[in-house]
Motif scaffolding. Sequence first.
Motif, PDB file in Angstrom:
ATOM      1  N   ASP A 286       0.814  -1.213   0.000  1.00  0.00           N
ATOM      2  CA  ASP A 286       0.000   0.000   0.000  1.00  0.00           C
ATOM      3  C   ASP A 286       0.848   1.265   0.000  1.00  0.00           C
ATOM      4  O   ASP A 286       0.331   2.364   0.203  1.00  0.00           O
ATOM      5  N   SER A 287       2.148   1.111  -0.206  1.00  0.00           N
ATOM      6  CA  SER A 287       3.047   2.264  -0.246  1.00  0.00           C
ATOM      7  C   SER A 287       4.334   1.860  -0.961  1.00  0.00           C
ATOM      8  O   SER A 287       4.527   0.682  -1.303  1.00  0.00           O
ATOM      9  N   ARG A 289       7.348   1.895   0.326  1.00  0.00           N
ATOM     10  CA  ARG A 289       8.145   1.049   1.211  1.00  0.00           C
ATOM     11  C   ARG A 289       7.638  -0.388   1.208  1.00  0.00           C
ATOM     12  O   ARG A 289       8.425  -1.345   1.154  1.00  0.00           O
ATOM     13  N   HIS A 366       2.705   3.557  -6.808  1.00  0.00           N
ATOM     14  CA  HIS A 366       2.853   4.201  -5.507  1.00  0.00           C
ATOM     15  C   HIS A 366       3.842   5.363  -5.564  1.00  0.00           C
ATOM     16  O   HIS A 366       3.673   6.355  -4.835  1.00  0.00           O
ATOM     17  N   GLN A 370       2.831   9.033  -4.566  1.00  0.00           N
ATOM     18  CA  GLN A 370       3.547   9.798  -3.551  1.00  0.00           C
ATOM     19  C   GLN A 370       4.008  11.144  -4.087  1.00  0.00           C
ATOM     20  O   GLN A 370       3.885  12.173  -3.410  1.00  0.00           O
ATOM     21  N   VAL A 453      -6.922   5.132  -3.884  1.00  0.00           N
ATOM     22  CA  VAL A 453      -5.843   6.116  -4.024  1.00  0.00           C
ATOM     23  C   VAL A 453      -6.158   7.104  -5.141  1.00  0.00           C
ATOM     24  O   VAL A 453      -6.003   8.331  -4.979  1.00  0.00           O
TER      25      VAL A 453
END
Length: 678
Positions: A286-287, A289, A366, A370, A453
């Motif tokens: 979900d990111s 990282r 992602h 971001q 998102v």
Amino acid sequence: GGKDRRSGLILTIPLCLEQTSMDELSVTLDYLLSIPSEKCKARGFTVIVDGRKSQWNVVKTVVLMLQNVVPAEVSLVCVVKPDEFWDKKVTHFCFWKEKDRLGFEVILVSANKLTRYIEPCQLTEDFGGTLTYDHMDWLNKRLVFEKFTKESTSLLDELALINNGSDKGNQQEKERSIDLNFLPSVDPEAVLQTGHELLSELQQRRFNGSDGGVSWSPMDDELLAQPQVMKLLDSLREQYTRYQEVCRQRSKRTQLEEIQQKVMQVVNWLEGPGSEQLRTQWGIGDSIRASQALQQKHEEIESQHSEWFAVYVELNQQIAALLNAGDEEDLVELKALQQQLSDVCYRQASQLEFRQNLLQAALEFHSVAQDLSQQLDGLLGMLCVDVAPADGASIQQTLKLLEEKLKSVDSGLQGLREKGQSLLDQISNQASWAYGKDVTIENKENVDHIQGVMEDMQLRKQRCEDMVDVRRLKMLQMVQLFKCEEDAAQAVEWLSELLDALLKTHIRLGDDAQETKVLLEKHRKFVDVAQSTYDYGRQLLQATVVLCQSLRCTSRSSGDTLPRLNRVWKQFTITSDERVHRLETAVAFHSSAEKILQECPEQPEAFNEVEQLDEIEAVGKSLLDRLTVPVVYPDGSEQYFGSPSDMASAAEHIREKMKLVSLKKQQLRQPEATTPDS
């Protein structure tokens, strides 16, 4: 290498001053006599005993020994006698006495007469002949030949044992026999190489000769048995070829078994632990990282697979090599192994690649999300800060930056949609790699996350757009405000420049009434320009008041620019009035003076009284006095028109004309002075 006239070989026995061992000599002769072929031996030998450096007893012993060592082969023995000849009677008696028992003729001859019995071309230089002979070279070649003969004979026995053992019994017996004597004691390649070099040397010396002379071969077919070398080489090649085939078959069987074992290891791991690793990896994170952590985990899985894929590549090459060998009995099995291995590896590699592409797409999604979020945060932060620019240029720059950020957000959102749709398309194809596992739940979570998102980013972007519209209107009004303030300040500057020009350049009063009137008319137009500038500045300042009220801000210029504008305008009007007064006085002076000066002196009735001339002089003096007086402003400051030299130049014409008026007045007064005298 030399031959006698019967084509028999010549055997030379050089004797020296030192004690000669008969046993060693006997062994040497036996060895030398074993070299020629039987056919060559049948033609007999001619033995040359070189006794020039030896004693007669030694020579006699050697000659007698030839009967035992070379019984029937010797046909002639030539004893080369020294210069200091032995006792002729003794020597002749001995050889004559033993002639019948020896079975060969023995003659005593000096070295220079040896050619009577043997051709010079068959004798070496020691005996006055021309035959070239290098004993060390012959010895070296002979040692090579002996070594080759020994090694090749031993190698032939070993190869025959290995080859014969491989032709007997069943496969297990073959393997056991081969294992016992699988490697020969010497390298067959090295032995063959030695034999070929030896044979090449023999053939070369046989046909080339030495130093361009007569062809000579101390190791020709008869002396070194060249056919024996060739025969050994042929036998070696034959046995070595069979040996290579045995090794190839053994290697092929061993390689095939190893391939089968390794293939099953690869297949079992890929279909077992390898597939299980992929079954447990379906999330996308979900990111950034989280996606990077999944990528790292996938790289570990790929690393484990790479080791097995490397084994697959090696096995595939080995199988291809065996298939190219064309052994019919192994083709079917090899092709089946190759097909099975390729199917499993390609399927697993495709699954790894699909998973890698999916994670890469998720990471890119992602990453774009971001970046877009950071852009929206930056834009929102910019919108939340109150606008307090220093000037219109900074507002324009801020507005441009705001538009660029909004455009960048639009581009980022579009990129996010594209990445998201691409990722959704890949997720929709994920079920085909599920190994029968239901991945609907995992897919739904991934799809909901991606769509969430994109929707969140769309809402944030819309809010920022609304705030940008409000900020844009406000900033445009501020741009207009700063523009009005700048233009008002510019109007003050222009008005100041007009005032400065009025003081520094508007100095001349004209040489006559007509020119002065022209200057007065130009001045009025100049004043009109200044009036327009002042009115323009007033209008701009009124506009700033309205814009400040709309923006609810206090104009920095309204309390500064307006007083400046009024002050400059007041100074300009005072200066302009002074300029007008001077020009009007100059017009009156020039007009009156020109009128009086143009009157005819012979007509006393045409001109006025002397008081009129005095009045003109008073006007001129008043004008000259006014030129020296500065312009005084309300704040007490003073300004002069031009420089002193400029003012002096302007007053010069007034003074000249006043001189003419004074002269005229004197002319008018002269008649009055002469009348009482008369």
